[in-house]
Design a protein around this motif. Structure first.
Motif, PDB file in Angstrom:
ATOM      1  N   VAL A  66     -57.151  76.557 -17.033  1.00  0.00           N
ATOM      2  CA  VAL A  66     -57.147  75.565 -15.948  1.00  0.00           C
ATOM      3  C   VAL A  66     -57.052  76.287 -14.615  1.00  0.00           C
ATOM      4  O   VAL A  66     -56.117  77.063 -14.383  1.00  0.00           O
ATOM      5  CB  VAL A  66     -55.962  74.586 -16.106  1.00  0.00           C
ATOM      6  CG1 VAL A  66     -55.980  73.528 -15.017  1.00  0.00           C
ATOM      7  CG2 VAL A  66     -55.996  73.920 -17.485  1.00  0.00           C
ATOM      8  N   CYS A  96     -61.457  74.345 -17.267  1.00  0.00           N
ATOM      9  CA  CYS A  96     -61.297  73.096 -16.510  1.00  0.00           C
ATOM     10  C   CYS A  96     -60.939  73.411 -15.058  1.00  0.00           C
ATOM     11  O   CYS A  96     -60.214  74.370 -14.791  1.00  0.00           O
ATOM     12  CB  CYS A  96     -60.167  72.242 -17.086  1.00  0.00           C
ATOM     13  SG  CYS A  96     -60.339  71.822 -18.819  1.00  0.00           S
ATOM     14  N   THR A  98     -59.399  71.683 -11.284  1.00  0.00           N
ATOM     15  CA  THR A  98     -58.540  70.576 -10.844  1.00  0.00           C
ATOM     16  C   THR A  98     -58.738  70.161  -9.388  1.00  0.00           C
ATOM     17  O   THR A  98     -58.227  69.137  -8.966  1.00  0.00           O
ATOM     18  CB  THR A  98     -57.060  70.952 -11.014  1.00  0.00           C
ATOM     19  OG1 THR A  98     -56.742  72.021 -10.096  1.00  0.00           O
ATOM     20  CG2 THR A  98     -56.760  71.402 -12.430  1.00  0.00           C
ATOM     21  N   GLU A 105     -54.920  67.819 -12.488  1.00  0.00           N
ATOM     22  CA  GLU A 105     -54.317  68.913 -13.243  1.00  0.00           C
ATOM     23  C   GLU A 105     -53.678  68.368 -14.521  1.00  0.00           C
ATOM     24  O   GLU A 105     -53.868  68.920 -15.614  1.00  0.00           O
ATOM     25  CB  GLU A 105     -53.284  69.624 -12.383  1.00  0.00           C
ATOM     26  CG  GLU A 105     -52.745  70.901 -12.979  1.00  0.00           C
ATOM     27  CD  GLU A 105     -51.867  71.659 -11.982  1.00  0.00           C
ATOM     28  OE1 GLU A 105     -52.150  72.831 -11.723  1.00  0.00           O
ATOM     29  OE2 GLU A 105     -50.902  71.052 -11.459  1.00  0.00           O
ATOM     30  N   ARG A 108     -56.514  67.150 -16.916  1.00  0.00           N
ATOM     31  CA  ARG A 108     -57.234  68.242 -17.578  1.00  0.00           C
ATOM     32  C   ARG A 108     -56.398  68.847 -18.707  1.00  0.00           C
ATOM     33  O   ARG A 108     -56.907  69.153 -19.791  1.00  0.00           O
ATOM     34  CB  ARG A 108     -57.598  69.340 -16.575  1.00  0.00           C
ATOM     35  CG  ARG A 108     -58.522  68.894 -15.456  1.00  0.00           C
ATOM     36  CD  ARG A 108     -59.897  68.477 -15.963  1.00  0.00           C
ATOM     37  NE  ARG A 108     -60.753  68.057 -14.866  1.00  0.00           N
ATOM     38  CZ  ARG A 108     -60.932  66.793 -14.471  1.00  0.00           C
ATOM     39  NH1 ARG A 108     -60.312  65.811 -15.117  1.00  0.00           N
ATOM     40  NH2 ARG A 108     -61.743  66.501 -13.472  1.00  0.00           N
ATOM     41  N   ILE A 109     -55.107  69.025 -18.456  1.00  0.00           N
ATOM     42  CA  ILE A 109     -54.249  69.609 -19.485  1.00  0.00           C
ATOM     43  C   ILE A 109     -54.077  68.652 -20.662  1.00  0.00           C
ATOM     44  O   ILE A 109     -54.095  69.068 -21.825  1.00  0.00           O
ATOM     45  CB  ILE A 109     -52.887  70.018 -18.881  1.00  0.00           C
ATOM     46  CG1 ILE A 109     -53.097  71.236 -17.978  1.00  0.00           C
ATOM     47  CG2 ILE A 109     -51.866  70.337 -19.973  1.00  0.00           C
ATOM     48  CD1 ILE A 109     -51.900  71.659 -17.201  1.00  0.00           C
ATOM     49  N   VAL A 122     -52.763  78.512 -17.169  1.00  0.00           N
ATOM     50  CA  VAL A 122     -52.878  77.740 -15.924  1.00  0.00           C
ATOM     51  C   VAL A 122     -52.843  78.717 -14.754  1.00  0.00           C
ATOM     52  O   VAL A 122     -51.841  79.398 -14.536  1.00  0.00           O
ATOM     53  CB  VAL A 122     -51.736  76.711 -15.784  1.00  0.00           C
ATOM     54  CG1 VAL A 122     -51.994  75.809 -14.581  1.00  0.00           C
ATOM     55  CG2 VAL A 122     -51.602  75.870 -17.046  1.00  0.00           C
TER      56      VAL A 122
END
Length: 334
Positions: A66, A96, A98, A105, A108-109, A122
């Protein structure tokens, strides 16, 4: 026609289990049998079904990554480091972005968790979601690593640069060039910007020359608009504060925006104004004059993050650790 593992087994005159053992490397297979299977796999151009393999092994072969953005080459270099490590393993990456939005965020997680990823990296996690302990709750059950931020959670590993020292190096370099009226350019909602601003304020107060108006927050610092936004804010800043002779920018995109502002205002670099950026992205060496900056070890950040995540996965998420990398000044022409 799609080639299956059954086709490979028939061509080799071995069992499906033997082919599976060769592919996964989880059980010993005779050397001559292994070579035969690998040869047939190459000839038939067989591609293993990763979903089926994940079901058999009861573990995903996907890693979630992310990032706030891919517009800033800092993040793409970190991703390259992550990918470089995992391409030698069974894992693939699901990326991903954000856009520095705390709700995106989280979304996406959550999507990655629904995909049953083996772990999550991340990069530059959002300040608000860190404060709310959102990541900590997830990391209790899903292996997680932070990049570019120290984690205080015992569930999360982290790899980051000593950005406090990096900021000191940058500002000390400007001070060594007899600059006292130094401006500071930052963006929104980032731990790394906060650290640098803290150091900037301390050091400017140490020389009794801190001025609040010399701090410029230009919004999202890693979007595609960063350079133009920094240029616009730089024109305002330098037009109204003609005594500024040095600028420390929190990343290279902001620094390049300031360089463009100087061009618009006919300010000569470094004769009239000196600039130090942060990151050492490729673009910093392509502009004219070449940008003086702080090297952030971007590729190494990614590789170390991948190592830490792999360790957490292999050890059932039972422990966490942190790695701190050192920064260095890259002296160029600004």
């Amino acid at each position: 026609m799609k080639i299956t593992i059954v086709d490979v087994a028939k061509a080799c005159n071995v069992s499906v289990a033997t082919v599976s053992r060769v592919i996964n490397g989880n059980y010993p297979v005779k050397k001559e049998t292994k070579e035969k299977v690998l040869k047939i796999i190459e000839e038939l151009q067989y591609k293993p079904n990763t979903q089926a393999r994940d079901l058999i092994k009861k573990q995903s072969s996907t890693i979630g990554v992310v990032v706030p953005s891919i517009s800033n080459m800092f993040f793409t270099n970190v991703i390259n480091g992550i990918e470089n490590y995992f391409e030698k393993s069974q894992y693939s990456i699901f990326l991903c972005t954000t856009e520095h939005n705390k709700d995106k965020e989280i979304s996406r997680i959550n999507e990655l968790i629904c995909r049953n990823v083996a772990g999550i990296i991340v990069v530059d996690p959002g300040r608000d979601n860190v404060k709310s302990k959102y990541f900590e709750k997830i990391a209790e059950s899903v292996p997680m690593v932070f990049v570019n931020r120290h984690s205080e959670s015992s569930y999360i590993s982290s790899v980051f640069n000593d950005q406090e020292n990096g900021a000191r190096i940058a500002i000390n370099y400007l001070l060594s060039k007899n600059h006292k009226n130094i401006a500071f350019i930052r963006g929104d909602n980032s731990y790394s910007y906060d650290i640098k601003e803290k150091v900037y304020k301390e050091m400017m107060n140490d020389i009794n020359n801190f001025k609040e108006e010399f701090i410029v927050n230009m919004g999202h610092g890693n979007s595609i608009q960063t350079v133009n936004k920094s240029m616009e804010e730089g024109i305002k800043l330098l037009s109204s504060n003609k005594n500024i002779t040095g600028i420390f920018a929190c990343n290279d995109l902001m620094a390049i925006g300031i360089m463009n502002a100087c061009k618009k205002l006919n300010i000569k670099i470094p004769t009239d104004l000196s600039i130090v950026g942060y990151d050492n992205i490729e673009l910093s060496e392509m502009v004219e004059p070449k940008l003086t900056t702080i090297d952030q070890n971007m590729f190494s950040l990614g590789e170390n993050a991948a190592v830490l995540l792999n360790e957490k996965i292999e050890n059932n998420n039972e422990y966490s650790k942190s790695i701190v990398l050192s920064n260095r000044l890259i002296k160029r022409e600004t």
